[in-house]
Write an enzyme that holds these catalytic residues in place. Structure first.
Site, PDB file in Angstrom:
ATOM      1  N   PRO A 205       0.822  -1.204   0.000  1.00  0.00           N
ATOM      2  CA  PRO A 205       0.000   0.000   0.000  1.00  0.00           C
ATOM      3  C   PRO A 205       0.864   1.265   0.000  1.00  0.00           C
ATOM      4  CG  PRO A 205      -0.552  -1.467   1.835  1.00  0.00           C
ATOM      5  CD  PRO A 205       0.736  -1.932   1.257  1.00  0.00           C
ATOM      6  N   GLU A 206       0.769   2.007  -1.058  1.00  0.00           N
ATOM      7  CA  GLU A 206       1.372   3.333  -1.087  1.00  0.00           C
ATOM      8  C   GLU A 206       0.235   4.319  -0.855  1.00  0.00           C
ATOM      9  OE1 GLU A 206       4.628   4.430  -2.242  1.00  0.00           O
ATOM     10  OE2 GLU A 206       5.553   2.555  -2.888  1.00  0.00           O
TER      11      GLU A 206
ATOM     12  N   HIS B 271      -4.667 -14.789   7.866  1.00  0.00           N
ATOM     13  CA  HIS B 271      -4.062 -13.513   8.244  1.00  0.00           C
ATOM     14  C   HIS B 271      -5.082 -12.403   8.486  1.00  0.00           C
ATOM     15  CE1 HIS B 271      -0.220 -15.320   7.470  1.00  0.00           C
ATOM     16  NE2 HIS B 271      -0.571 -15.608   6.232  1.00  0.00           N
TER      17      HIS B 271
ATOM     18  N   ARG C 265      21.472  19.809   3.308  1.00  0.00           N
ATOM     19  CA  ARG C 265      21.259  18.387   3.609  1.00  0.00           C
ATOM     20  C   ARG C 265      22.088  17.554   2.654  1.00  0.00           C
ATOM     21  NH1 ARG C 265      16.708  17.372   7.034  1.00  0.00           N
ATOM     22  NH2 ARG C 265      17.157  15.204   6.647  1.00  0.00           N
TER      23      ARG C 265
ATOM     24  N   ARG D 296       2.096  -9.912   6.693  1.00  0.00           N
ATOM     25  CA  ARG D 296       3.424  -9.658   7.270  1.00  0.00           C
ATOM     26  C   ARG D 296       3.377  -8.863   8.561  1.00  0.00           C
ATOM     27  NH1 ARG D 296       7.049  -9.070   1.777  1.00  0.00           N
ATOM     28  NH2 ARG D 296       6.104 -10.888   0.839  1.00  0.00           N
TER      29      ARG D 296
END
Length: 270
Positions: free
Chosen positions: A2-3, A91, A151, A109
DNA sequence: AAATTCTCCTGAAGGC
DNA sequence: TGCCTTCAGGAGAATT
């Protein structure tokens, strides 16, 4: 995995199904995901009504009567809305029952997260210090240019840092940098304002296209959710090590940057 | 402060 | 066919 587009698709999909409805039983089948599942979830939630389903980065926020649920799908999490009598799979860790239906969380997971918070959820430690939404007005080239000065970090992990900007995972970081012609190892502080403008444009374009495609799965949300629609879009470089670059045909490079696999064209990206 | 490394977990893929 | 090993990956926590 999932993004942001998939999380937004999920949010839009479940919101009309559970908004203004009271939660009945809460079934916890696992002891923990990324962190322990508090037993108070099962005791405090029943009877509370869902007032809103919001998203912050890749977190989903369910605002209830007396507090909020924070939900993160991690790597492999998904939500489905189905009859409460449907036998759970191996799951399927959590059910929020709504009448005869339930919102069921599956996460093989178990990198996901589900927790209860009493106060304003946006002030929760996990959300408090998050950067701007990539599709909001608060995210633009001037912002990225400003926060990147001095940075030395490579631009790719910089983009994936949720304190800088939320919701840009490994796949889209690779794709956006390719589209903008920026080398993923280039120091964030050594990128011009002009190039950040191009980068922001492509981040927006890619995320919006992905959301638009994810939206096509909304109609059958009540059934098996199936594969996220946005995967159908052609990824230009991600997962394509050694394949020819779509622009110049030279082989796509693969390298670890900040412990994450990165794909890029050493010729087109500088 | 910033950068880097570690950690959770298990399905998938590759090697033999 | 099947067992064993390796890898991927979001993001907070720990470490340098």
């Amino acid at each position: 995995m999932p993004e942001l587009p998939e999380v937004e698709t999920t949010r839009a999909g479940i919101a009309p199904l559970i908004r203004d409805r009271p939660i009945g039983q809460v079934i916890l089948r696992a002891a923990s995901l990324r962190q322990p599942l508090a037993p108070e979830l099962a005791s405090r939630l029943p009877g509370q009504r869902v007032h809103a389903v919001e998203r912050r980065g890749k977190y989903l926020i369910l605002r209830l009567d007396d507090g909020s649920l924070l939900l993160h799908l991690g790597m492999s999490g998904s939500l489905r809305f189905l009859p409460a009598t449907t036998p759970p799979g191996k799951h399927d860790h959590v059910d929020l029952v709504f009448g005869g239906d339930c919102l069921r969380l599956r996460d093989p997971r178990r990198f996901g997260l589900l927790l209860w918070t009493d106060g304003e959820p946006l002030n929760h430690p996990l959300l408090r210090d998050l950067g701007p939404e990539p599709l909001s007005d608060g995210f633009d080239a001037d912002f990225l240019y400003r926060v990147s000065r001095k940075r030395a970090t490579a631009i790719k992990p910089f983009l994936m840092n949720s304190r800088i900007v939320v919701g840009i995972g490994n796949i889209y970081a690779n794709e956006a940098l390719f589209a903008a012609g920026i080398h993923p190892k280039r120091a964030a502080g050594r990128i011009s304002a002009v190039r950040y403008r191009l980068l922001v444009h492509h981040i927006r374009r890619i995320l919006e296209a992905a959301i638009a495609q994810g939206g096509t799965t909304l109609n059958d949300f009540r059934n098996e959710q199936g594969k996220p629609g946005y995967f159908a879009q052609r990824l230009q470089v991600y997962g394509r090590g050694q394949e020819p670059c779509p622009k110049c045909a030279r082989p796509i490079q693969q390298a670890l940057i900040g412990q994450r696999s990165s794909y890029y064209c050493a010729h087109c990206q500088r």
